[in-house]
Design a protein around this motif. Structure first.
Motif, mmCIF file in Angstrom:
data_model
loop_
_atom_site.group_PDB
_atom_site.id
_atom_site.type_symbol
_atom_site.label_atom_id
_atom_site.label_comp_id
_atom_site.label_asym_id
_atom_site.label_seq_id
_atom_site.Cartn_x
_atom_site.Cartn_y
_atom_site.Cartn_z
ATOM 1 N N LYS A 58 0.833 -1.201 0.000
ATOM 2 C CA LYS A 58 0.000 0.000 0.000
ATOM 3 C C LYS A 58 0.868 1.252 0.000
ATOM 4 C CE LYS A 58 -3.875 2.236 2.275
ATOM 5 N NZ LYS A 58 -4.790 2.270 3.404
ATOM 6 N N HIS A 60 0.846 5.105 1.036
ATOM 7 C CA HIS A 60 0.066 5.991 1.909
ATOM 8 C C HIS A 60 -0.195 7.357 1.292
ATOM 9 C CE1 HIS A 60 0.859 3.653 5.908
ATOM 10 N NE2 HIS A 60 0.100 2.997 5.044
ATOM 11 N N ASN A 63 -2.845 6.083 -1.583
ATOM 12 C CA ASN A 63 -3.704 5.083 -0.942
ATOM 13 C C ASN A 63 -4.033 3.877 -1.810
ATOM 14 O OD1 ASN A 63 -4.009 6.015 1.719
ATOM 15 N ND2 ASN A 63 -5.308 7.685 0.950
ATOM 16 N N ARG A 64 -3.303 3.700 -2.905
ATOM 17 C CA ARG A 64 -3.554 2.526 -3.736
ATOM 18 C C ARG A 64 -2.955 1.285 -3.060
ATOM 19 N NH1 ARG A 64 -1.405 2.370 -9.322
ATOM 20 N NH2 ARG A 64 0.473 2.862 -8.159
ATOM 21 N N SER A 122 -6.755 -2.094 -5.023
ATOM 22 C CA SER A 122 -7.478 -0.940 -5.550
ATOM 23 C C SER A 122 -8.120 -1.285 -6.886
ATOM 24 C CB SER A 122 -6.521 0.236 -5.721
ATOM 25 O OG SER A 122 -6.073 0.646 -4.461
#
Lengths: 170, 389
Positions: A58, A60, A63-64, A122
């Motif tokens: 991930k 940050h 946020n994918r 995602s």
């Protein structure tokens, strides 16, 4: 041909000439072998496959959650931040029915190859795999599928530790 | 008037004999991150074009180009591959910026040589399949052929070649990013086993993994990015015939012509006077001597003697390969030339630490594409812009 050149000089080589060995060729089989270091991201991914799990990374910033994982986010150009387990199920984004084997010979049993958006990653992110236990004509966009794993003892830490994805009864 | 071009950022992973813990992508990300940090740019918006220098057979991929964008920050941006040493990539970046269409260009080259299991076979695969490959043998005999003829024609001694090795391996001890620094003597080199007469084991630079990235910028933006722009004053490149059968084995003609081109672009008339230090190709010990002469840094036949007298030591009259060269840093495949340019930039910035050559203004980087090629490139860098001299 062009306005200036109406005919090229020389003689056309016929298939029969090639078969008869009239056209000299030299054959060579290169010895090229590699052992790629899989590095931090792929090593963990392969290790988790052996455990029957799919792991992602991930970022940050955007946020994918990306799978297969990488140690950097290619969109933000910064290191990714954490390991995240995702599910071994997803939906078909796109698929193709391949009637040719890798050596281009025709096969009676076509292979369905699909891009599968993995649940927990995602949107639009997933892995490429084979679809099994389904008639090619029944495969559709958005179809829910789930991984069919090899038995634990047969797993080697490879993408083929998942035999294929099969449709899930909804 | 054509724009001037400067190196405004550099990044390097450090060279290592092997890097089993990281993938080639991860070492590229490491070097690229350092280069963009050094240049103070965000690759996602500030770099107008990316150039990667890679050869598919070193990588083990066909069309390796496609595996590059992510780890350089080049996704959905302008990117292409130059299938040659990184110094050719630097020359390409120089030309792009001089067109006026690009202000910032990043150049990358790397080696993950430790991933290659059949290095000699891949080099042999580069030989002519009809006339040379069937003869068999390890392809490095080509270096033996060239060394023998070079020594024969110039009278340079076997000991002078060994001096090059001892000097470069020692220089590498002061270089944190060198993989093969060592205290070895001329005798050690001469006594190492003969491999391709007159070439011995220690005359051959050992392979290394590593990645280098340079960021280049036009004079329009260079001043905003750095207080120490290092100007690219000239570039040159050249290729001789691939025929082993008809090459001039005693000299590196392609290097002579690449240097002439670079000197002409840079306006250098007297290289011996105007070049303060150089990082030149030392893939094999004798190449440093041969290239010194081809670059007109000394007269033909003088390189061996100058080396034995210490003129090419770091504190000599013409310091050559203060980084340790390929013998000491390691041979990093297509990154070799970029490593040489990177060292010159560090030296001209005054950031070379323990191995700093004092008061250097203008330096030269030169590389050969290795066996079996007769292709090479030259770049001339200076901490003074064209207008300032």
């Amino acid at each position: 041909m062009s306005a200036k050149i109406k005919k090229y000089a020389g003689e056309r080589i016929k298939t029969a000439d090639l078969r008869a060995g009239k056209v000299p060729v030299v054959r060579w089989r290169p010895k090229v072998r590699y052992a790629w270091s899989t590095g931090i991201a792929m090593s963990r991914f392969l290790k988790e496959l052996k455990n029957g799990k799919i792991i992602a990374r991930k970022c940050h910033k955007c946020n994918r959650i990306v799978v297969p994982p990488r140690m950097y986010c290619e969109m933000c150009f910064r290191p990714t931040d954490e390991w995240v387990y995702v599910k071994d199920s997803g939906i078909i984004n796109t698929y193709s029915i391949s009637y040719l084997a890798a050596d281009a010979t025709r096969t009676d049993k076509p292979t369905v190859v699909a891009v599968i958006e993995i649940d927990g990653a995602s949107k639009g992110i997933g892995i490429v795999h084979i679809i099994g236990e389904a008639k090619p004509k029944d495969v559709t966009f958005g179809m829910k599928v789930k991984a069919v794993w090899k038995p634990p003892k047969e797993r080697t830490g490879a993408i083929t530790d998942i035999k294929y994805f099969k449709p899930v009864e909804v | 008037m054509l724009r001037e071009v400067a190196v405004v950022g550099l990044g390097c992973t450090g060279c290592r004999p092997t890097t089993p813990g990281l993938s080639y992508k991860e070492i590229m990300f490491e070097a690229a991150t350092r280069a963009f940090e050094d240049a103070g740019v965000d690759p996602r918006c500030d770099i107008d074009n990316f150039i990667t220098c890679a050869e598919d057979y070193w990588e083990g991929f066909s069309i390796f180009d496609e595996f590059v964008p992510d780890q350089l920050g080049a996704v959905l941006r302008q990117l292409f591959t130059v299938t040659a040493d990184g110094l050719f990539g630097l020359a390409t970046a120089y030309m792009l910026i001089r067109t006026g269409e690009f202000d910032t260009v990043a150049v990358e080259a790397h080696s993950k040589a430790s991933d290659i299991l059949t290095f000699a076979d891949i080099v042999a695969f580069a030989l002519d399949p009809i006339f040379n490959r069937p003869l068999g043998g390890h392809p490095f005999y080509i270096a033996g052929l060239e060394m023998n003829r070079y020594l024969h024609e110039t009278g340079a001694s076997r000991e002078a070649c060994a001096h090059v090795v001892a000097k470069n391996r020692k220089n590498a001890l002061s270089n944190a990013y060198a993989a093969h620094g060592a205290n070895i003597t001329v005798e050690d080199v001469l006594e190492s086993e003969q491999l391709f007469y007159p070439l011995s084991r220690l005359d051959i630079s050992p392979l290394a993994d590593g990645c280098m990235v340079l960021v280049l910028a036009s004079d329009k933006v260079a001043g905003k990015l750095t207080d120490t722009p290092i100007w690219v004053r000239g570039v040159g490149w050249n290729s001789d015939t691939p025929w082993l059968e008809t090459r001039d084995w005693g000299r590196s003609v392609d290097t002579e012509l690449a240097a002439k081109m670079a000197y002409k672009v840079a306006g250098i008339r007297n290289p011996q006077k105007e070049i303060d230090l150089a990082e030149i190709d030392d893939r094999f010990s004798y190449k440093e001597l041969q290239n010194l002469e081809a670059l007109q840094l000394c007269r033909r036949g003088e390189a061996g003697k100058l080396t034995e007298e210490g003129a090419t030591e770091r504190d000599g009259s013409i310091p050559i390969n203060p980084s340790g060269g390929l013998l000491g840093v390691g041979y990093t495949l297509e990154a070799s030339g970029l490593q040489k340019a990177l060292e010159i930039v560090l030296q001209l910035r005054g950031e070379a630490g323990k191995r700093q050559v004092p008061d250097a203004e203008t330096g030269l980087a030169q590389v050969w594409r290795g066996i079996p090629t007769a292709s090479g490139a030259v770049a001339i860098l200076s901490n003074r812009s064209r207008g300032a001299t």
